[in-house]
Design a protein around this motif. Structure first.
Motif: not given
Length: 297
Positions: A140-142, A175-178, A207-210
């Motif tokens: 996460e970017d938090t 699998v790296l999920c950002a 993989l991207l995740f919002a």
């Protein structure tokens, strides 16, 4: 539309005459196989990744037929009496190891923000995640700081670059999920979220995740904005179904802590019935003892 299902291999008991070196080789081969199957799941189509909070819930979800699992930071934290984000990296990874060892399908780790602000800390978390047998993981970017909830864009991208490099340094696929968590944290709008996802795509995320894409229109915006496959969180308030997401090109659907919340809701209702009414109707909806016991063998 049915979710993709890969039939799990039956568990076998290792013969007593297998030496430690042979056992280690068997475990390594099994972990590599899981990793490759997880990579394959992300190559085409759409699949649902259920989220488990411990080894027992993982076995129950595997038995339903899911082809891959994720951990849930919130579900695990609640299960040990902590708030989400409070749990240490050591505890999170030990729980992930238990889940990996409990099932024959690949597992991805909810690794929160990587347990550190510095890119080096994030890279070490990915290496450790690979060490416990995870086939993937999300970052996460938090920040965890309410006064500045998101890492600034430059640092956020550097953190994903470090995570990707660490993942590529493992001896098997990972699998790296950002995750761009601004919407979920109430810290930014959809435009900032799209900008961050584009940066994480540039950084090489698989993989991207919002989280908190509640409307199908917002899902469409993300898919139109990036080329990298995306994950969508199934949650209260979502528009659409698995089929709706699949038709739009969503690659993976996760449920986060929702299964844990469902179980907690059933527990609370059952306890209230017993405490307030003194009746036992709640026992009729439970999973039978023999069936539960069989799952855990």
């Amino acid at each position: 539309m049915a979710t993709q299902v890969i039939t799990s291999r039956a568990r076998t008991t290792r013969p007593s005459n297998v030496n430690t070196e042979q056992a280690g080789q068997e475990m390594a081969a099994t972990i590599e196989d899981k990793a490759r199957r997880f990579e394959d799941l992300h190559a085409i189509g759409c699949f649902v990744m259920a989220n488990a909070w411990d080894a027992g819930s993982a076995r129950a979800l595997e038995a339903v037929g899911f082809s891959g699992l994720g951990t849930t930071s919130a579900g695990f934290a609640w299960s040990i009496g902590q708030t989400d984000g409070e749990t240490s990296r050591d505890l999170v990874l030990e729980n992930a190891r238990a889940i990996v060892e409990a099932v024959d399908i690949p597992v991805s780790g909810d690794l929160l923000n990587g347990f550190g602000a510095a890119p080096e800390a994030v890279a070490e978390t990915i290496r450790l995640a690979g060490g416990v047998g995870l086939a993937g993981g999300s970052i996460e970017d938090t920040t965890g700081d309410p006064s500045a909830p998101l890492f600034d864009r430059e640092l956020a991208k550097e953190r994903i670059i470090a995570a990707v490099e660490a993942a590529r340094g493992l001896d098997r696929p990972f699998v790296l999920c950002a995750r761009a968590d601004g919407l979920f944290a109430g810290a930014c709008d959809i435009d900032e979220t799209l900008a961050r996802l584009a940066l994480y795509e540039e950084a090489g995320a698989d993989l991207l995740f919002a989280p908190a894409l509640m409307s199908l229109a917002d899902v469409d915006k993300v898919i139109d904005h990036v080329k990298t496959p995306i994950n969508v969180l199934a949650s209260i308030g979502n528009e659409g179904t698995v089929s709706d997401f699949a038709q739009r090109g969503v690659r993976r659907i996760s449920v986060g802590s929702q299964f844990y919340s469902a179980v907690a809701g059933c527990l609370q209702a059952a306890a209230q019935e017993l405490h307030e009414a003194g009746t036992f109707g709640w026992t009729e909806s439970g999973m039978p003892y023999p069936a539960l016991n069989e799952l855990m063998r």
